[in-house]
Write a protein that holds these residues in place. Structure first.
Motif, PDB file in Angstrom:
ATOM      1  N   GLU B 190       5.675  -2.289  -0.552  1.00  0.00           N
ATOM      2  CA  GLU B 190       5.233  -0.814  -0.476  1.00  0.00           C
ATOM      3  C   GLU B 190       6.304   0.222  -0.153  1.00  0.00           C
ATOM      4  OE1 GLU B 190       1.007  -1.124   1.616  1.00  0.00           O
ATOM      5  OE2 GLU B 190       2.550  -0.698   2.637  1.00  0.00           O
ATOM      6  N   PRO B 191       6.279   1.536  -0.462  1.00  0.00           N
ATOM      7  CA  PRO B 191       7.546   2.157  -0.090  1.00  0.00           C
ATOM      8  C   PRO B 191       7.554   2.998   1.103  1.00  0.00           C
ATOM      9  CG  PRO B 191       5.917   3.234  -1.465  1.00  0.00           C
ATOM     10  CD  PRO B 191       5.210   2.106  -1.096  1.00  0.00           C
ATOM     11  N   GLN B 212      13.230 -18.604  -7.711  1.00  0.00           N
ATOM     12  CA  GLN B 212      13.557 -17.431  -8.755  1.00  0.00           C
ATOM     13  C   GLN B 212      12.765 -16.482  -8.433  1.00  0.00           C
ATOM     14  OE1 GLN B 212      16.062 -17.893 -10.648  1.00  0.00           O
ATOM     15  NE2 GLN B 212      15.883 -16.468 -12.084  1.00  0.00           N
ATOM     16  N   PHE B 213      12.930 -15.204  -8.142  1.00  0.00           N
ATOM     17  CA  PHE B 213      11.989 -14.199  -7.635  1.00  0.00           C
ATOM     18  C   PHE B 213      12.491 -12.761  -8.051  1.00  0.00           C
ATOM     19  CE2 PHE B 213      14.324 -12.133  -4.197  1.00  0.00           C
ATOM     20  CZ  PHE B 213      15.190 -12.917  -4.074  1.00  0.00           C
ATOM     21  N   SER B 214      11.532 -11.754  -8.019  1.00  0.00           N
ATOM     22  CA  SER B 214      12.020 -10.474  -8.299  1.00  0.00           C
ATOM     23  C   SER B 214      10.741  -9.791  -7.537  1.00  0.00           C
ATOM     24  CB  SER B 214      12.010 -10.060  -9.665  1.00  0.00           C
ATOM     25  OG  SER B 214      10.666 -10.405 -10.471  1.00  0.00           O
ATOM     26  N   VAL B 215      10.928  -8.382  -7.661  1.00  0.00           N
ATOM     27  CA  VAL B 215      10.035  -7.286  -6.870  1.00  0.00           C
ATOM     28  C   VAL B 215       9.214  -6.692  -7.520  1.00  0.00           C
ATOM     29  CG1 VAL B 215      10.144  -5.337  -5.144  1.00  0.00           C
ATOM     30  CG2 VAL B 215      11.549  -7.379  -4.463  1.00  0.00           C
ATOM     31  N   VAL B 216       8.202  -6.134  -7.301  1.00  0.00           N
ATOM     32  CA  VAL B 216       7.367  -5.280  -7.932  1.00  0.00           C
ATOM     33  C   VAL B 216       7.007  -3.972  -6.888  1.00  0.00           C
ATOM     34  CG1 VAL B 216       4.948  -4.583  -8.938  1.00  0.00           C
ATOM     35  CG2 VAL B 216       6.136  -6.638  -9.722  1.00  0.00           C
ATOM     36  N   LEU B 217       7.419  -2.746  -7.061  1.00  0.00           N
ATOM     37  CA  LEU B 217       7.223  -1.959  -6.417  1.00  0.00           C
ATOM     38  C   LEU B 217       5.784  -1.170  -6.541  1.00  0.00           C
ATOM     39  CD1 LEU B 217      10.864  -0.299  -6.482  1.00  0.00           C
ATOM     40  CD2 LEU B 217       9.898  -1.564  -4.551  1.00  0.00           C
ATOM     41  N   ASN B 218       5.130  -1.056  -5.472  1.00  0.00           N
ATOM     42  CA  ASN B 218       3.615  -0.512  -5.633  1.00  0.00           C
ATOM     43  C   ASN B 218       3.622   0.572  -4.935  1.00  0.00           C
ATOM     44  OD1 ASN B 218       1.226  -0.532  -6.364  1.00  0.00           O
ATOM     45  ND2 ASN B 218       0.209  -1.618  -4.894  1.00  0.00           N
ATOM     46  N   LYS B 219       2.588   1.597  -5.329  1.00  0.00           N
ATOM     47  CA  LYS B 219       2.416   2.883  -4.709  1.00  0.00           C
ATOM     48  C   LYS B 219       3.566   3.710  -4.693  1.00  0.00           C
ATOM     49  CE  LYS B 219      -0.580   0.191  -1.516  1.00  0.00           C
ATOM     50  NZ  LYS B 219      -0.933   0.017  -0.263  1.00  0.00           N
ATOM     51  N   CYS B 220       4.170   3.788  -5.821  1.00  0.00           N
ATOM     52  CA  CYS B 220       5.580   4.410  -6.026  1.00  0.00           C
ATOM     53  C   CYS B 220       5.267   5.859  -6.022  1.00  0.00           C
ATOM     54  CB  CYS B 220       6.280   4.025  -7.236  1.00  0.00           C
ATOM     55  SG  CYS B 220       6.844   2.473  -7.247  1.00  0.00           S
ATOM     56  N   LEU B 221       5.824   6.717  -5.186  1.00  0.00           N
ATOM     57  CA  LEU B 221       5.787   8.292  -5.398  1.00  0.00           C
ATOM     58  C   LEU B 221       7.177   8.957  -5.714  1.00  0.00           C
ATOM     59  CD1 LEU B 221       4.302   8.370  -1.906  1.00  0.00           C
ATOM     60  CD2 LEU B 221       3.216   9.417  -3.620  1.00  0.00           C
ATOM     61  N   ASP B 222       7.180  10.052  -5.887  1.00  0.00           N
ATOM     62  CA  ASP B 222       8.582  10.779  -6.247  1.00  0.00           C
ATOM     63  C   ASP B 222       9.360  10.951  -4.914  1.00  0.00           C
ATOM     64  OD1 ASP B 222       7.984  11.186  -8.664  1.00  0.00           O
ATOM     65  OD2 ASP B 222       7.158  13.124  -8.235  1.00  0.00           O
TER      66      ASP B 222
END
Lengths: 122, 292
Positions: B190-191, B212-222
């Motif tokens: 979350e941001p 092995q991993f990576s990130v998904v950014l959720n609820k992205c705002l400007d």
């Protein structure tokens, strides 16, 4: 008869500990010989089940009554199985409670809490 | 391929991501390992075709055989046993027991035997071509790990369909159990500053496990995204950005699957799925390469 009290320090002038299972010491007091013995509570550092282990110590020392401000249900189950009566302390002074117990003035502890089980609590 | 979706706290979007990835893959397996509060089934609404009870083994005592030797009491690191010698009684605290079986092995009098205690169940169902597994821990039970073990043991062979593992929140033992055999981990973040703190927890965990991993950014705002900043600083790959979107929020709060509801979201999650598959395959190539 032998009675047990959870205490903060190895000293009769110390205080009754607020916790039964995780008290640092137990005072084992013999009402006939007036002899005091302090035991380290090996359960104090347990990650879990401290009340059960502490109660086992009380049982193993041939105690007939426990004087404590509070007691969890697992510990109470062990004490009950060994026919050890649990009395509620009325103040923090150790001597006052022992005297009150001998005079028959300490009430039985009827509030057994469900245990904190890793969640602390005061 | 087994893909675990995790986050340091609840409510970041683990279920949103894992459910929609599975739906975007069409033919896939979705496993809800959040056994204390499974909610993936609310979205998939699978027709349950199979149900299995999960039991653990705990000791039972025959007090006529117990001689009060206390080997079991002294052995138990969890203090799950107490012995009242003068009453010839051994007490077992079932909810404190961790099912290690040590007391039963040690008892010289054979006074302890194993008994089964049901702690929850696993449901299997279908939702279109997605096979949905739900682990459910009974209320009041201490640990869901035996259920998670069983859920994942059933999917060791994943030669065919992709498997999406919806993890419990946090970074404790139940999460470790859920990601243990995963080929790849997706961390959902979350941001917010709080979100960054929790992202750091799971980041430390997957690093420790060598995943092995990576990130998904959720609820992205400007504007500024603290989670994005964290990823850039730590050199963590960001494979997707899901917008803070009222429509998506409404679909999700109505327990509907965005991918199946609106092609716009179908596109977002299909492209995320492609990236994940590419990442996992890339990882396989590099590991097989290094093994040569």
């Amino acid at each position: 008869m032998k009675i047990a009290v959870p205490v903060d320090e190895k000293d009769l002038k110390s205080k009754v500990c607020v916790s039964f299972g995780r008290t640092p010491y137990f005072l084992i007091y013999n009402t006939e010989t007036k002899e005091s013995v302090f035991l380290e509570n090996s359960a104090a550092a347990s990650t879990g089940g401290a009340g059960i282990k502490a109660a086992q110590t009380i049982v193993d020392n041939g105690v007939s009554a426990l004087l404590t401000p509070r007691c969890g249900e697992n510990a109470a189950d062990v004490l009950k199985a060994a026919d050890i009566k649990i009395y509620k302390t009325k103040s923090v002074a150790i001597n006052d409670n022992i005297e009150a117990f001998i005079d028959g003035k300490l009430p039985l502890l009827d509030e057994i809490h469900a245990g904190f089980h890793g969640r602390g609590g005061n | 391929m087994r893909i675990a979706v995790l986050s340091g706290k609840g409510g970041t979007g683990k279920t949103l991501v894992s459910v929609n990835l599975a739906a975007a893959a069409h033919k896939a397996v979705y496993i809800d390992c959040d056994v204390e509060e499974p909610n993936g089934h609310l979205f998939f609404k699978p027709a349950v075709i199979q149900e299995e009870e999960i039991a653990i083994k705990i000791p039972a005592v025959d007090n006529t055989r117990c001689n009060g030797c206390r080997q079991c009491v002294d052995f138990c690191k969890f203090n799950a046993l107490a012995s009242i010698k003068n009453q010839n009684k051994l007490i077992i605290f079932e909810e404190v027991c961790h099912s290690c079986g040590g007391c039963i092995m040690l008892c010289p009098e054979k006074a302890l035997t194993e008994k089964e205690k049901v702690i929850g169940k696993i449901q299997k169902g279908m939702s279109d071509a997605v096979t949905v597994y739900t682990g459910i821990l009974n209320i009041g039970e201490a640990s869901g790990i035996p259920i998670i073990k069983q859920l994942l043991d059933d999917h060791k062979d994943t030669s065919g369909m992709p498997v999406f593992i919806d993890c419990p929140p946090g970074s404790a033992c139940i999460v470790m159990e859920s990601i243990k055999d995963a080929d790849y981990c997706i961390l959902v973040a979350e941001p917010t500053l709080f979100g960054v703190h929790n992202l750091n927890m799971v980041y430390e965990l997957v690093k420790l496990f060598g995943k092995q991993f990576s990130v998904v950014l959720n609820k992205c705002l400007d504007g500024e995204n603290p989670a994005e900043k964290f990823c850039i600083e730590k050199n963590i790959k960001i494979i997707g950005r899901i917008p803070f979107d009222t429509e998506l929020g409404i679909i999700n709060s109505n327990a509907e699957i965005a991918v199946r509801k609106n092609p716009k979201y179908g596109d977002i999650f299909s492209s995320l799925l492609e990236t994940v598959v590419r990442e996992v395959q890339h990882k396989h190539e590099t590991t097989s390469h290094s093994q040569r």
